[in-house]
Design a protein around this motif. Sequence first.
Motif, PDB file in Angstrom:
ATOM      1  N   VAL A   1       0.862  -1.187   0.000  1.00 34.05           N
ATOM      2  CA  VAL A   1       0.000   0.000   0.000  1.00 34.05           C
ATOM      3  C   VAL A   1       0.898   1.236   0.000  1.00 34.05           C
ATOM      4  O   VAL A   1       1.825   1.339   0.792  1.00 34.05           O
ATOM      5  N   LYS A   2       0.604   2.150  -0.948  1.00 29.84           N
ATOM      6  CA  LYS A   2       1.395   3.390  -1.004  1.00 29.84           C
ATOM      7  C   LYS A   2       0.444   4.575  -1.020  1.00 29.84           C
ATOM      8  O   LYS A   2      -0.712   4.453  -1.416  1.00 29.84           O
ATOM      9  N   ARG A   3       0.973   5.710  -0.687  1.00 31.01           N
ATOM     10  CA  ARG A   3       0.191   6.938  -0.766  1.00 31.01           C
ATOM     11  C   ARG A   3       0.418   7.511  -2.156  1.00 31.01           C
ATOM     12  O   ARG A   3       1.549   7.676  -2.587  1.00 31.01           O
ATOM     13  N   GLY A   4      -0.673   7.810  -2.879  1.00 30.32           N
ATOM     14  CA  GLY A   4      -0.548   8.358  -4.228  1.00 30.32           C
ATOM     15  C   GLY A   4      -0.199   9.839  -4.196  1.00 30.32           C
ATOM     16  O   GLY A   4      -0.194  10.460  -3.141  1.00 30.32           O
ATOM     17  N   ARG A   5       0.071  10.391  -5.388  1.00 30.48           N
ATOM     18  CA  ARG A   5       0.461  11.801  -5.508  1.00 30.48           C
ATOM     19  C   ARG A   5      -0.606  12.729  -4.939  1.00 30.48           C
ATOM     20  O   ARG A   5      -0.307  13.758  -4.367  1.00 30.48           O
ATOM     21  N   ARG A   6      -1.881  12.380  -5.140  1.00 30.72           N
ATOM     22  CA  ARG A   6      -2.956  13.253  -4.685  1.00 30.72           C
ATOM     23  C   ARG A   6      -3.410  12.899  -3.271  1.00 30.72           C
ATOM     24  O   ARG A   6      -4.457  13.328  -2.820  1.00 30.72           O
ATOM     25  N   GLY A   7      -2.633  12.089  -2.576  1.00 32.54           N
ATOM     26  CA  GLY A   7      -2.921  11.787  -1.166  1.00 32.54           C
ATOM     27  C   GLY A   7      -3.737  10.541  -0.929  1.00 32.54           C
ATOM     28  O   GLY A   7      -3.805  10.044   0.187  1.00 32.54           O
ATOM     29  N   GLY A   8      -4.374  10.027  -1.991  1.00 41.22           N
ATOM     30  CA  GLY A   8      -5.186   8.817  -1.801  1.00 41.22           C
ATOM     31  C   GLY A   8      -4.305   7.587  -1.684  1.00 41.22           C
ATOM     32  O   GLY A   8      -3.130   7.602  -2.029  1.00 41.22           O
ATOM     33  N   GLU A   9      -4.904   6.505  -1.218  1.00 50.46           N
ATOM     34  CA  GLU A   9      -4.158   5.261  -1.059  1.00 50.46           C
ATOM     35  C   GLU A   9      -4.170   4.474  -2.344  1.00 50.46           C
ATOM     36  O   GLU A   9      -5.187   4.438  -3.040  1.00 50.46           O
TER      37      GLU A   9
ATOM     38  N   THR B   1      -3.204   0.560  -3.733  1.00 49.78           N
ATOM     39  CA  THR B   1      -2.813  -0.787  -3.321  1.00 49.78           C
ATOM     40  C   THR B   1      -2.253  -1.519  -4.535  1.00 49.78           C
ATOM     41  O   THR B   1      -2.906  -1.584  -5.572  1.00 49.78           O
TER      42      THR B   1
ATOM     43  N   THR C   1      -7.025   1.827  -6.973  1.00 49.24           N
ATOM     44  CA  THR C   1      -6.983   3.206  -6.496  1.00 49.24           C
ATOM     45  C   THR C   1      -8.122   3.432  -5.502  1.00 49.24           C
ATOM     46  O   THR C   1      -9.069   2.654  -5.443  1.00 49.24           O
ATOM     47  N   GLU C   2      -8.020   4.523  -4.747  1.00 46.15           N
ATOM     48  CA  GLU C   2      -9.048   4.788  -3.736  1.00 46.15           C
ATOM     49  C   GLU C   2     -10.352   5.212  -4.396  1.00 46.15           C
ATOM     50  O   GLU C   2     -11.429   4.836  -3.989  1.00 46.15           O
TER      51      GLU C   2
END
Lengths: 138, 149
Positions: free
Chosen positions: B109-117, B119, B145-146
Amino acid sequence: MSEVTPGQRLPERVIGPVSKTDIIRYQGASGDFHPLHHDEEFARSAGFPGVFAVGMLHAGYLATYCVEQFGAQNVRRFQVRFREQVWPGDTLICSGAVSSVTARDNGDLLTLDLAVTRRTGGVAATAVVDVLRPRVEG
Amino acid sequence: MAQFIAETEQDVCVSEFTMTVELGKLREFARATGYTAGPILEEPHPVIHPTFLTSMVFWQPPEAKLPHEYLGFAEHRILHGEQEYIFGDLPIRAGDVLSVRVRLLPIIVKRGRRGGEMTFGTAVTDFRNPAGRIVAQAKTTIIETEDAP
């Protein structure tokens, strides 16, 4: 291709325009029958303006581009990243360059940086490919 | 040169089956990916097109789930992030019979560029020849994506 040097560009290949028939032909060939790529109503209900190509179709075009220049038996790694969707009617351009050349016992290992680009848009996919260029005896 | 990814105890095997590399299917696949002339269309046991192994899905048992189904990813929020094939020095040819093993690596799980998670699920598929030697490996990375992409 006689002498290969890092930075050397490969000749471009133009493909298309990609039709809905090309997309469904690829789906039949590969076994990926996701309706997003051939069922207009399904694509719209999923929030898209219409059907678009399976990513592995234009990945396949890039793989063919390699095979035509280097031979299928010489491909050792093919890694593709998807960037932008490809739509029916898109003309695609395969291009690339040799990014490194490493001498091996049986020849040279070339690493290629490739891209398939939409003529009217951006880069649809990029690939990093390792191909062996066997040493020619003689 | 790329190395095959070894299996670890954390991996989960999701299916195992046998696949025959069929000349007709290989030719159909080559034509569908812009191939117009050459050994694949002319020889009886040509080396496979580099992305041909994606057609292994035809050989999967009917009850086998696709990686994103196994992972429980929401279908409307998945992206095919990356696909990789690694080949050994023994080329795969039409007529070959391969043993196929699909396994899932632990998810990330990573944090995306726009802050969403985001997987990341990775499926590794090992293709072995009748002698048990890995001749190719496929690595598929799918991203959930979230929100819908």
